[in-house]
Scaffold this active site. Structure first.
Site, PDB file in Angstrom:
ATOM      1  N   GLU B 325       0.707  -1.136  -0.058  1.00 36.66           N
ATOM      2  CA  GLU B 325       0.062   0.187  -0.021  1.00 36.66           C
ATOM      3  C   GLU B 325       0.850   1.309  -0.148  1.00 36.66           C
ATOM      4  O   GLU B 325       0.199   2.347  -0.044  1.00 36.66           O
ATOM      5  CB  GLU B 325      -0.812  -0.130   1.347  1.00 36.66           C
ATOM      6  N   LYS B 430      -6.418  -6.670  23.474  1.00 36.66           N
ATOM      7  CA  LYS B 430      -6.849  -5.342  23.857  1.00 36.66           C
ATOM      8  C   LYS B 430      -7.580  -5.510  25.184  1.00 36.66           C
ATOM      9  O   LYS B 430      -8.635  -5.913  25.275  1.00 36.66           O
ATOM     10  CB  LYS B 430      -7.922  -4.701  22.902  1.00 36.66           C
ATOM     11  N   TRP B 435      -3.147  -2.029  25.405  1.00 37.46           N
ATOM     12  CA  TRP B 435      -2.538  -3.000  24.406  1.00 37.46           C
ATOM     13  C   TRP B 435      -1.559  -4.188  25.150  1.00 37.46           C
ATOM     14  O   TRP B 435      -0.708  -3.654  25.979  1.00 37.46           O
ATOM     15  CB  TRP B 435      -1.958  -2.682  23.253  1.00 37.46           C
TER      16      TRP B 435
END
Lengths: 532, 532
Positions: B325, B430, B435
């Site tokens: 990307e 999570k 985290w």
């Protein structure tokens, strides 16, 4: 792909985030000033707040009359990144020209170095509403002046918040404007866009151009009021290089000391600086071993100068060529891998050319008949350039006709794509649709042992449109012992018959411009009625 | 400034004009093929004529299933410069995936290397109207095949004129498309624009990235069907570097011979190639002294590998990180000037990180609460990137929400701006808005002397949303001699208490994907109903 604009704001954010501890060094009257990119970015934000407070909005022009310094660098970023347009006025122009360009650009504020106060006080300015004086002593106060209101740069900055939300800009927005020096007619403004300066920065840093990296210490000697110091400050900030600015006394001692003390790796100036530096370096010992490249341009770099720096200091002078209209960089004379195997003489001759086009641009060289010339190092034509950092018009002017910038330079191109400038189109003699190079003719004539100087101009001709007329200054000892015929005879062996001047006149001296160049305008005027 | 577009056509014109005699080398079945940029440019024009003759118009997709070769490079330029879109299909995908992406991209023509005929014959393709076979023997004929019509690439080229007037293109037009490998769900297409690829080429060549210049000999080992071989072919053509393509047998012997015989200076491949090469170079002596840089990425480069190449061959492996990307380059792990003074161990640790963002991009790292993390090398968050060569959507998909590409990579950033990837967001646990890194937990568990492998997954939890569950494979000799409590006890000294797994299960083996990575999807499915 994202519609992410190419802007100088990206440089600023990058420098602040990734290189907060890298240094920017500025030689002031009071001594060497030194701070970090972190401090720099903070002051740029303060300055942007100050500009907004003084009523500067999107697209407004902000003028500078200033030497190479950290404050000028602050203006380089604060003005365009807050959406305004930086007009770096050339303080070497005549007073009338300086007033003309500031009025023409309609600068709303003028930032000036303290020593330029007397100059600015005598300018007749229409649009400037605020003057901001950059004092050599940052804790000083602005001297009594007729300029009103005249602010103290440091006081203003202290008043501005170090937080500024830089706006999202369109990449085609104007970022800066610089006027050509205007040897013919009034100076003309060239507007630089964020997109153009961003791409120019990337191209300048390429290994085949000047290979700028985070590891460099860059000292632009070329003035920040002249085509953004060839784009060096923008490129250096983008890559996070250490930057060194020589301040209000641009002399060889200052340059040599800064190179030595700050371990400068890359510097840039016109050839005359490097000629003068050679004398200074002969006179006093400095350690300039940190230099990896000297960039030079603005005039042809003599091969002898390149050879001298190579031999004495092992430092390559890399020649480049550009124009105010090209932001400015277009060609760089960097040898290819294959050329490294050439003899020293051949390499030197190649490096004495103006070089090869850098990535991103496109060129075309067209002769008097509009034909693309062969790349054989002999045929010549006018160099035309296009690309994303090439002007398409002058400020407030019409768009140039055919999508190419006609540089006005007559060049040859060798089989390696290296450009060499041989003349200016306005000095060419256009004879029967072919071109005769006045410079080549002059060089051939000046090679004659009885000749001191020679200038060749075009004179109107019924059949051939133009034909060459040679104005020759004999050496004093040959004043009455030189004939037209012996000059022509000497030329016959070197030049095509149709190049030979139709007329030769002996004169006392060649008229010169204020910077010492032949002033052919005067000669053309004097001999315009000659019948060939 | 001129509205001059950033296009690959500019590269092509530049290569043809300035580097006609530079070489492009391609290893074929039959031996080493060698030609010049002049010949290359002629064949690109022929190919463009062929494409037009086969009905390819602006915006049409043209597919390739091909190895790294000069012909693939011809397609890299002919297709986008005539206005079409090059779809480099990944021949390592499953047959169903290859058919899916060719049908999804609606490729009108498919160019394929001869050895891939059996593969393509078994694909069910909807849109392809012409097949063009690139034979290993350029004078051969296309074998009997069920593909219809199946042209011979060389025959077609011979039929095409070597003159083609390349159209003026808008820089935002699509130039290429590449599909992500699709480890979750169907592959997704990323469309590259002329602008994006042009800017990516400039950035790639910067000294702080890979410093590509005319003097280099570049050999992309990374596949041309994978994100344009990291953009190397485009950058190499732009600067006029010699190019070397290893062809249809990408093995270590071929690479080593080409490096030695063609004097390769820069090459690029994933770390596993460099691990395998190390064994080959130990087995047989090759002279690889021409190499100045090995670029590596696609997976974390082990410090031990960097150290081995440095010690044995004096060649720096420079780590980079990117994504399909991002065209793909985003960060390069190149030491700063100041880091050169560090100890060897510190330098190695720094080079083991993914590196610093290259000019032109912008990044943001955001934790579970949406806060920008501190650059302290400890706090972690998701890396988000934006810039002109970053995708804003998938092909035929919706625009991404907030103007940033969410990379899905969890990273730390140290005080020098060096990014280090520590996890994938989908593998994070999570827990109560904070985290927990599954990778960090796995590494801590696998450090236990009785543990062979460990995979940590998130399991739903009423109060904390998610909590960690550890799946542990004991070493065979400890199969029944290991307890949950001793694992937890060992972890307590290294990790925050709230990171400790709520549950530990002992399993036979960790399920793996086809490329050997932990397949956590399988584990998540197996343990989705566990009550913690």
């Amino acid at each position: 792909m994202q519609a992410y604009p190419l802007t100088l704001t990206n440089h600023l954010k990058r420098a602040r985030a990734f290189f907060p501890d890298k240094q920017i060094v500025s030689k002031l009257e009071a001594g060497v000033f030194r701070y970090t990119y972190r401090d720099f970015a903070g002051r740029v934000a303060q300055l942007a707040n100050v500009l907004r407070g003084l009523g500067i909005g999107q697209g407004d022009r902000v003028g500078t009359l200033a030497w190479n310094s950290h404050r000028h660098l602050e203006l380089y970023y604060a003005v365009p990144c807050m959406g305004a347009v930086l007009h770096t006025a050339n303080l070497r122009l005549s007073r009338d020209q300086i007033a003309y360009i500031i009025n023409h650009a309609e600068d709303k504020i003028l930032f000036l170095d303290e020593d330029l106060l007397p100059l600015v006080e005598r300018l007749s300015l229409d649009s400037v509403r605020n003057f901001v004086v950059m004092l050599s002593d940052p804790h000083g106060t602005v001297p009594t002046t007729s300029l009103r209101p005249a602010h103290n740069y440091e006081d203003l900055l202290r008043s501005g918040s170090a937080h500024f939300e830089f706006p999202e800009l369109d990449e085609n927005m104007p970022a800066g404007i610089c006027y050509t020096s205007g040897t013919t007619g009034e100076p003309k403004g060239v507007v630089y866009s964020h997109r153009g300066l961003s791409l120019h920065s990337l191209a300048l840093c390429l290994p085949d151009a000047f290979a700028l990296s985070e590891r460099d210490t860059v000292m632009p000697i070329v003035s920040m009021f002249h085509v953004n110091a060839w784009g060096m400050p923008y490129a250096a900030t983008m890559v996070g290089a250490k930057q060194v600015y020589p301040g209000p006394h641009p002399d060889c001692k200052t340059f040599a000391e800064l190179i030595q003390n700050e371990r400068v790796t890359l510097t840039a100036a016109v050839p005359s600086v490097w000629i003068a530096m050679l004398a200074e370096l002969d006179r006093v010992h400095y350690d300039i071993g940190s230099l990896r490249t000297i960039a030079s341009g603005g005039a042809a770099v003599p091969q002898s100068l390149i050879a001298a720096y190579e031999r004495k200091f092992g430092v390559p002078i890399v020649q480049a060529w550009g124009m105010t209209e090209i932001s400015p960089l277009a060609t760089v004379s960097r040898l290819t891998a294959a050329m490294e195997d050439w003899s020293e003489k051949e390499r030197l001759r190649q490096r004495g050319k103006q070089g090869r086009l850098i990535p991103g641009l496109e060129m075309s060289v067209v002769d008097g008949q509009g034909r693309e010339i062969a790349w054989d190092g002999r045929q010549s034509g006018e160099l035309r350039i296009r690309g994303p950092w090439v002007a398409d018009r002058y400020y407030k002017g019409q768009q140039f006709a055919d999508g190419w910038l006609h540089t006005g330079d007559v060049v040859t191109v060798d089989e390696h794509g290296f450009v060499q400038i041989v003349d200016r189109t306005k000095d060419l003699i256009k004879s029967g649709g072919e071109w005769i190079s006045s410079v080549a003719l002059e060089n051939a004539i000046m090679a004659h042992p009885k000749v001191l100087e020679a200038a060749v101009i075009a004179v109107a001709h019924d059949r051939w449109q133009e034909r060459p007329l040679a104005c020759i200054v004999p050496k004093p000892e040959f004043r009455n012992l030189i004939t037209k015929e012996e000059i022509l005879e000497a030329l016959r062996s070197h030049l095509p018959a149709w190049w030979l001047p139709d007329e030769i006149v002996f004169i006392e001296e060649v008229p010169k411009t204020s910077v010492g160049k032949f002033d052919k305008k005067v000669l053309r005027e004097r001999f315009k009625n000659v019948q060939l």
